[in-house]
Write a protein that holds these residues in place. Structure first.
Motif: not given
Length: 365
Positions: A10-39
């Motif tokens: 995980g540390q290697n991914i964060v250091y070597n591919r920060p853009v991938l980590v950033l978009f993954a975090v945004i993706g997870v946030f959007l999925v949780f936001d959909i469930f929040r809006q449904l609830e």
């Protein structure tokens, strides 16, 4: 794998591919936001399901339209900008046929075929839809496929075959000229007015609050069958094997005795046929037809092909579906006028994270 190994990975991914980590975090946030809006009731579950269904319809049309573009690139190694106007050509040819069959004997041939002309018969007078005139629509689909395949072969013989040894940029510029020629030819033949295509009561049904239109279902089912047939062709026939061999290594394919020119002709025929079918089905689902229909779709088709991996036929199919669903799902957060922005943001994210696309680029299978 020990916990320490997971941590280091995980540390290697964060250091070597920060853009991938950033978009993954945004993706997870959007999925949780959909469930929040449904609830919280901000968005209804039926609205979300409608977005997904409409996205699938758009995605299947983009995926089918992108197959021919990917075939051309993987075998001939150039981006064919005339592809959008081939979509339009197939749509006009197919719908002229459907109008002719649906109204033959009741109206003059001239009034039926010149569907853009001032004396044209209106779609409501013919009542064309999948229930009232299934044979006319089937004939239109077949003619769209055959004439677009023939047109693709003719363009190859006149324009692209004499330039076979040219580089990709030269061929791409030539394809822009072909696109302009086709569009002006269609305009001259059918005029520029937007015309309605379907009439009568188009069947539709509602399930769990989501409305499924008869023409939407037709597009999804026929597109899925054509994609399945393309898979069978590529994986279980000699011509499919030859196409994959040429896509992998054209020089080696020549050395091993594969008739490369014949494969090129079949590539234009199959790709053109699928492109014509896509144009006819898209016009059926939209219910209207314009001269710029294919050109307006071209950027989205290119985006789907790039998302899946340029030159990959399966990538074009999957890329189209993902792009369609993402663009419609974006309605949860943005107005409908920005849907194209969402689709292209998705494509840019993919290029940043995986430049070669989901299916890693140039391969026919």
């Amino acid at each position: 794998m020990a916990a320490r190994d997971y941590y280091n990975r995980g540390q290697n991914i964060v250091y070597n591919r920060p853009v991938l980590v950033l978009f993954a975090v945004i993706g997870v946030f959007l999925v949780f936001d959909i469930f929040r809006q449904l609830e919280t009731g901000t968005i209804a579950a039926t609205d979300l399901m409608s977005y997904l269904w409409n996205g699938l319809v758009l995605g299947m049309s983009l995926g089918l339209a992108g197959v021919g573009l990917s075939m051309t690139y993987s075998i001939l190694n150039f981006a064919n900008f005339a592809h959008g106007d081939l979509i339009t050509s197939g749509a006009f040819a197919g719908w002229a046929t459907a109008f002719l069959i649906a109204g033959l004997g009741e109206f003059s041939v001239e009034a039926l075929v010149l569907i853009g002309g001032p004396i044209a018969v209106g779609s409501n007078e013919l009542g064309i839809n999948v229930v009232n005139t299934p044979l006319a629509l089937l004939a239109g689909l077949l003619v769209a496929a055959v004439l677009t395949a023939a047109l693709s072969l003719l363009l190859d013989r006149i324009v692209f075959r004499p330039m076979r040894s040219a580089d990709g940029v030269t061929l791409m510029i030539a394809s822009v000229g072909v696109a302009l020629f086709l569009r002006n030819l269609i305009t001259y033949s059918f005029l520029t007015d937007s015309r309605g295509l379907t009439g009568g009561n188009v069947p539709q049904f509602t399930l769990a609050g989501v409305t499924f239109g008869g023409h939407q279902i037709t597009l999804v089912v026929v597109a899925a069958l054509l994609m399945l047939a393309t898979h069978v062709l590529l994986q279980y026939t000699k011509i499919g094997t030859a196409m994959r061999a040429m896509a992998a290594n054209k020089d080696l394919a020549k050395v091993t005795g594969i008739p490369t020119e014949r494969v090129v002709k079949l590539t234009w025929s199959i790709g053109g046929g699928l492109t014509g079918c896509a144009g006819f089905l898209i016009a059926l689902q939209q219910g209207t037809l314009t001269v710029t229909m294919g050109w307006d779709l071209l950027l989205l088709v290119f985006a789907a092909v790039i998302l899946g991996g340029v030159g990959s036929i399966y990538g074009a199919m999957v890329g189209g579906v993902i792009l369609g669903i993402v663009s419609r799902l974006a309605l949860v957060w943005i107005p409908a006028s920005f849907l194209l922005v969402a689709a292209f943001v998705m494509m840019i994210v993919m290029l940043l994270v995986r430049p070669s696309g989901l299916f890693s680029g140039r391969t026919t299978a």
